[in-house]
Design a protein around this motif. Sequence first.
Motif, PDB file in Angstrom:
ATOM      1  N   ASP A   1       0.850  -1.188   0.000  1.00  0.00           N
ATOM      2  CA  ASP A   1       0.000   0.000   0.000  1.00  0.00           C
ATOM      3  C   ASP A   1       0.888   1.241   0.000  1.00  0.00           C
ATOM      4  O   ASP A   1       2.109   1.172   0.103  1.00  0.00           O
TER       5      ASP A   1
ATOM      6  N   GLN B   1      -3.664   5.954  -4.447  1.00  0.00           N
ATOM      7  CA  GLN B   1      -4.268   5.212  -3.339  1.00  0.00           C
ATOM      8  C   GLN B   1      -4.931   6.182  -2.377  1.00  0.00           C
ATOM      9  O   GLN B   1      -4.767   7.385  -2.483  1.00  0.00           O
ATOM     10  N   ILE B   2      -5.706   5.649  -1.463  1.00  0.00           N
ATOM     11  CA  ILE B   2      -6.340   6.464  -0.441  1.00  0.00           C
ATOM     12  C   ILE B   2      -6.082   5.799   0.902  1.00  0.00           C
ATOM     13  O   ILE B   2      -6.119   4.568   1.017  1.00  0.00           O
ATOM     14  N   ASP B   3      -5.766   6.605   1.893  1.00  0.00           N
ATOM     15  CA  ASP B   3      -5.520   6.082   3.237  1.00  0.00           C
ATOM     16  C   ASP B   3      -6.828   5.975   4.008  1.00  0.00           C
ATOM     17  O   ASP B   3      -7.667   6.884   3.959  1.00  0.00           O
ATOM     18  N   GLY B   4      -6.992   4.886   4.746  1.00  0.00           N
ATOM     19  CA  GLY B   4      -8.075   4.795   5.704  1.00  0.00           C
ATOM     20  C   GLY B   4      -7.706   5.588   6.948  1.00  0.00           C
ATOM     21  O   GLY B   4      -6.538   5.961   7.151  1.00  0.00           O
TER      22      GLY B   4
ATOM     23  N   HIS C   1      -4.713   4.518   9.224  1.00  0.00           N
ATOM     24  CA  HIS C   1      -3.364   4.426   8.660  1.00  0.00           C
ATOM     25  C   HIS C   1      -2.285   4.946   9.613  1.00  0.00           C
ATOM     26  O   HIS C   1      -1.254   4.312   9.793  1.00  0.00           O
TER      27      HIS C   1
ATOM     28  N   ASP D   1     -10.405   0.958   8.565  1.00  0.00           N
ATOM     29  CA  ASP D   1      -9.568   0.659   7.399  1.00  0.00           C
ATOM     30  C   ASP D   1     -10.285   1.150   6.143  1.00  0.00           C
ATOM     31  O   ASP D   1     -11.367   1.739   6.217  1.00  0.00           O
ATOM     32  N   VAL D   2      -9.687   0.926   4.986  1.00  0.00           N
ATOM     33  CA  VAL D   2     -10.266   1.477   3.762  1.00  0.00           C
ATOM     34  C   VAL D   2     -11.596   0.835   3.386  1.00  0.00           C
ATOM     35  O   VAL D   2     -12.361   1.425   2.626  1.00  0.00           O
ATOM     36  N   THR D   3     -11.889  -0.341   3.926  1.00  0.00           N
ATOM     37  CA  THR D   3     -13.181  -0.960   3.583  1.00  0.00           C
ATOM     38  C   THR D   3     -14.354  -0.202   4.186  1.00  0.00           C
ATOM     39  O   THR D   3     -15.497  -0.425   3.789  1.00  0.00           O
TER      40      THR D   3
ATOM     41  N   ILE E   1     -14.626   3.081   3.974  1.00  0.00           N
ATOM     42  CA  ILE E   1     -14.812   4.324   3.218  1.00  0.00           C
ATOM     43  C   ILE E   1     -15.950   4.150   2.221  1.00  0.00           C
ATOM     44  O   ILE E   1     -15.894   3.271   1.359  1.00  0.00           O
TER      45      ILE E   1
END
Length: 196
Positions: free
Chosen positions: A104, A109-112, A115, A143-145, A147
């Motif tokens: 990652d 990319q995108i941070d959750g 992070h 986490d990113v899930t 978002i």
Amino acid sequence: MKKWTKGKGWGWVWGQEDEVGALNEMTDATRLAALQLVKQGKAYDLGLAYDRNSYKWPGHSPGEVMSFRTPAGVKGQKDLPFTTPEGGNAGGTAWHSSALFISDNVATQIDGLGHITHGQDNHFYNGFKADEWGGDFGLRKADVTTIPPIIARGVLIDVAGYKNVDALPSHYEITVEDLEGHCGPRTSTSRPDLSL
């Protein structure tokens, strides 16, 4: 209405179990308002290639995309019986597939919100702690899930354009002054010195 005060925590705004922060403010009405801002329909590709040369933070390994199945391998190795003429593949169908070795924080990319941790207890957004919500198979909070799909007004600031250069040097640090200056009148048309 301002909902955040410097020095205060998070849960008092969206609740102690919240995992998405300000994205809670998105509603059907805000998404519709954002979509109504579109006037020209232009598309800007902000994506970056994901490969061994992609931008990455020095503490991360590069990404690698390797051909895993190719027509040469599928037809030559014959390790998948259904790909052979004897196995029913009379037309010689084959394909290209890749194996991905990824990290990652590489390329687009995108941070959750989980992070970055802080403090001796390694807490992150909303006070969640790494020893409670971390693990070998990813975070279990923020986490990113978590978002949601983001449909909102975006602002792109072209700092390189503001500085009258095609691209900023790799070592250039974008400052608050760069961002504020971009929004104000330009005082000079000369190309500035970007050697820092």
